[in-house]
Write a protein that holds these residues in place. Structure first.
Motif, mmCIF file in Angstrom:
data_model
loop_
_atom_site.group_PDB
_atom_site.id
_atom_site.type_symbol
_atom_site.label_atom_id
_atom_site.label_comp_id
_atom_site.label_asym_id
_atom_site.label_seq_id
_atom_site.Cartn_x
_atom_site.Cartn_y
_atom_site.Cartn_z
ATOM 1 N N PRO A 121 0.825 -1.209 0.000
ATOM 2 C CA PRO A 121 0.000 0.000 0.000
ATOM 3 C C PRO A 121 0.861 1.261 0.000
ATOM 4 O O PRO A 121 1.848 1.358 0.715
ATOM 5 C CB PRO A 121 -0.808 -0.116 1.301
ATOM 6 C CG PRO A 121 -0.807 -1.572 1.619
ATOM 7 C CD PRO A 121 0.498 -2.113 1.126
ATOM 8 N N GLY A 122 0.485 2.225 -0.827
ATOM 9 C CA GLY A 122 1.207 3.486 -0.888
ATOM 10 C C GLY A 122 2.348 3.506 -1.881
ATOM 11 O O GLY A 122 2.886 4.585 -2.174
ATOM 12 N N LEU A 123 2.753 2.353 -2.411
ATOM 13 C CA LEU A 123 3.856 2.294 -3.367
ATOM 14 C C LEU A 123 3.313 2.457 -4.781
ATOM 15 O O LEU A 123 2.440 1.703 -5.210
ATOM 16 C CB LEU A 123 4.604 0.976 -3.232
ATOM 17 C CG LEU A 123 5.760 0.770 -4.230
ATOM 18 C CD1 LEU A 123 6.900 1.742 -3.916
ATOM 19 C CD2 LEU A 123 6.256 -0.664 -4.189
ATOM 20 N N LEU A 126 5.065 1.674 -12.013
ATOM 21 C CA LEU A 126 5.143 2.453 -13.251
ATOM 22 C C LEU A 126 3.770 2.675 -13.878
ATOM 23 O O LEU A 126 3.540 3.688 -14.547
ATOM 24 C CB LEU A 126 6.076 1.746 -14.236
ATOM 25 C CG LEU A 126 6.445 2.525 -15.499
ATOM 26 C CD1 LEU A 126 7.105 3.855 -15.143
ATOM 27 C CD2 LEU A 126 7.378 1.695 -16.385
ATOM 28 N N SER A 127 2.849 1.751 -13.660
ATOM 29 C CA SER A 127 1.511 1.896 -14.240
ATOM 30 C C SER A 127 0.755 3.087 -13.659
ATOM 31 O O SER A 127 -0.250 3.524 -14.228
ATOM 32 C CB SER A 127 0.705 0.616 -14.013
ATOM 33 O OG SER A 127 0.573 0.341 -12.632
ATOM 34 N N ALA A 128 1.220 3.627 -12.539
ATOM 35 C CA ALA A 128 0.591 4.820 -11.973
ATOM 36 C C ALA A 128 0.965 6.074 -12.757
ATOM 37 O O ALA A 128 0.305 7.111 -12.612
ATOM 38 C CB ALA A 128 0.992 4.991 -10.508
ATOM 39 N N SER A 200 16.091 -0.559 -0.910
ATOM 40 C CA SER A 200 15.067 -1.542 -0.570
ATOM 41 C C SER A 200 14.424 -2.032 -1.859
ATOM 42 O O SER A 200 14.497 -1.371 -2.903
ATOM 43 C CB SER A 200 14.005 -0.950 0.368
ATOM 44 O OG SER A 200 13.306 0.104 -0.257
ATOM 45 N N PHE A 201 13.794 -3.208 -1.770
ATOM 46 C CA PHE A 201 13.186 -3.856 -2.940
ATOM 47 C C PHE A 201 11.747 -4.235 -2.571
ATOM 48 O O PHE A 201 11.443 -5.406 -2.334
ATOM 49 C CB PHE A 201 14.008 -5.073 -3.345
ATOM 50 C CG PHE A 201 15.452 -4.752 -3.630
ATOM 51 C CD1 PHE A 201 15.877 -4.440 -4.905
ATOM 52 C CD2 PHE A 201 16.392 -4.722 -2.603
ATOM 53 C CE1 PHE A 201 17.202 -4.124 -5.171
ATOM 54 C CE2 PHE A 201 17.715 -4.407 -2.848
ATOM 55 C CZ PHE A 201 18.131 -4.104 -4.142
ATOM 56 N N PRO A 202 10.836 -3.243 -2.551
ATOM 57 C CA PRO A 202 9.490 -3.492 -2.031
ATOM 58 C C PRO A 202 8.579 -4.278 -2.958
ATOM 59 O O PRO A 202 7.562 -4.803 -2.518
ATOM 60 C CB PRO A 202 8.949 -2.078 -1.813
ATOM 61 C CG PRO A 202 9.682 -1.246 -2.814
ATOM 62 C CD PRO A 202 11.046 -1.838 -2.912
ATOM 63 N N ALA A 203 8.902 -4.361 -4.250
ATOM 64 C CA ALA A 203 8.069 -5.090 -5.207
ATOM 65 C C ALA A 203 8.977 -5.643 -6.301
ATOM 66 O O ALA A 203 10.095 -5.155 -6.494
ATOM 67 C CB ALA A 203 6.993 -4.179 -5.798
#
Length: 308
Positions: A121-123, A126-128, A200-203
């Protein structure tokens, strides 16, 4: 005469009545005998699913629902003793009841750039920012132009493009050395201000870097407030050979956009050298990561000035 008879009757009733000890009188309580009868409630779940359970029992080669329950009860106990859970295939069902329907699988009309897993959530992925299917049909030069134009309106934003080969080297080093410090020269000062950076690598398709004043990080640790955040998007890396980078500089945190650009450029020089980098930059990364006491900030400043 009547008074004598009454006293005699009362005396006789006291002698013939039940006698209770002091402890019995203190512990006495009134119980409604209507609630002393217990009733066995019917096994409503078993009755409700009896037909399905019987089918399941026949599939398992068993004669009755009771045998099915006994078999699964043994399996549950065995799982509890072993504590084994297969993380690859997910937890195995130990219930004799039919499993819930599976989630619908993606169809052929699903977007081709659907994320491998949902982002936290909150991240923003690129599609955004871009329509990925339409963007993938464009040549790399046009993608770069659109990306820079997309962030040109914000005075505190950063953006850039990394070739996939460069990003691959940077990412390998970042996973190996996720924390480092970088110097920021100040005009009119003989020294440099030190900043702490963390990867960090969140996704699966997103990599982030945060930059924080080292003095604040030492004081507040994980509660410190970063002044610059960089995000790298790898959705187009395989097909177009590009990694799109964007970032934000927080106003009022002591660093302007030009200084943040310098830190990002310095980061690339330290992390993009590769395993065979014979400069002192890779050695400094290793020393800082290992907590080597021979690490010297003066040497870090010297290497940073050579790199940029």
């Amino acid at each position: 005469m009547l008074a004598v008879r009454l006293r005699s009757s009362l005396h006789a009733s006291k002698q013939c009545g039940p006698r209770f000890g002091p402890s019995q009188r203190r512990g006495a309580r009134v119980v409604d005998s209507r609630f002393l009868v217990t009733h066995q409630l019917p096994n409503s779940a078993t009755e409700k699913y009896r037909d399905k359970l019987q089918r399941k029992a026949r599939q398992e080669g068993l004669d009755s629902v009771d045998e099915l329950k006994a078999v699964y009860r043994a399996r549950i106990q065995e799982d509890k003793r072993s504590g084994f859970r297969n993380a690859a295939s997910g937890p195995q069902s130990t219930s004799p009841y039919p499993p819930p329907p599976a989630a619908p699988s993606p169809t052929a009309t699903s977007p081709s750039f659907e994320s491998k897993q949902s982002a936290p959530p909150g991240l923003k992925t690129l599609s955004a920012y871009l329509d990925l299917d339409k963007t993938a049909a464009l040549p790399p030069k046009e993608i770069e132009y659109i990306w820079r134009l997309r962030h040109a309106a914000s005075p505190t934003s950063l953006c850039g493009i990394l070739p996939s080969t460069t990003f691959a080297r940077v990412q390998r080093a970042a996973r190996k050395y996720p924390q480092f410090i970088l110097p920021l020269p100040r005009e009119g000062s003989a020294g440099a201000e030190i900043h702490f950076m963390q990867w960090s690598f969140p996704a699966p398709d997103t990599v982030t870097i945060v930059f924080t004043h080292l003095a604040e990080y030492k004081l507040r640790g994980e509660f410190s407030q970063p002044h610059t955040t960089i995000t790298m998007h790898t959705e187009l890396m395989q097909e177009k050979g590009l990694v799109l980078m964007q970032g934000q500089v927080v106003d009022g945190r002591g660093v302007n956009v030009e200084e943040a650009k310098w830190l990002v450029l310095c980061m690339q020089k330290f992390y993009a050298g590769g395993e065979n980098d014979d400069s002192g930059r890779r050695r400094l990364l290793e020393m800082f990561s290992q907590g080597d006491g021979a690490f010297k900030v003066e040497e870090l400043v010297e290497e940073a000035e050579k790199a940029v």
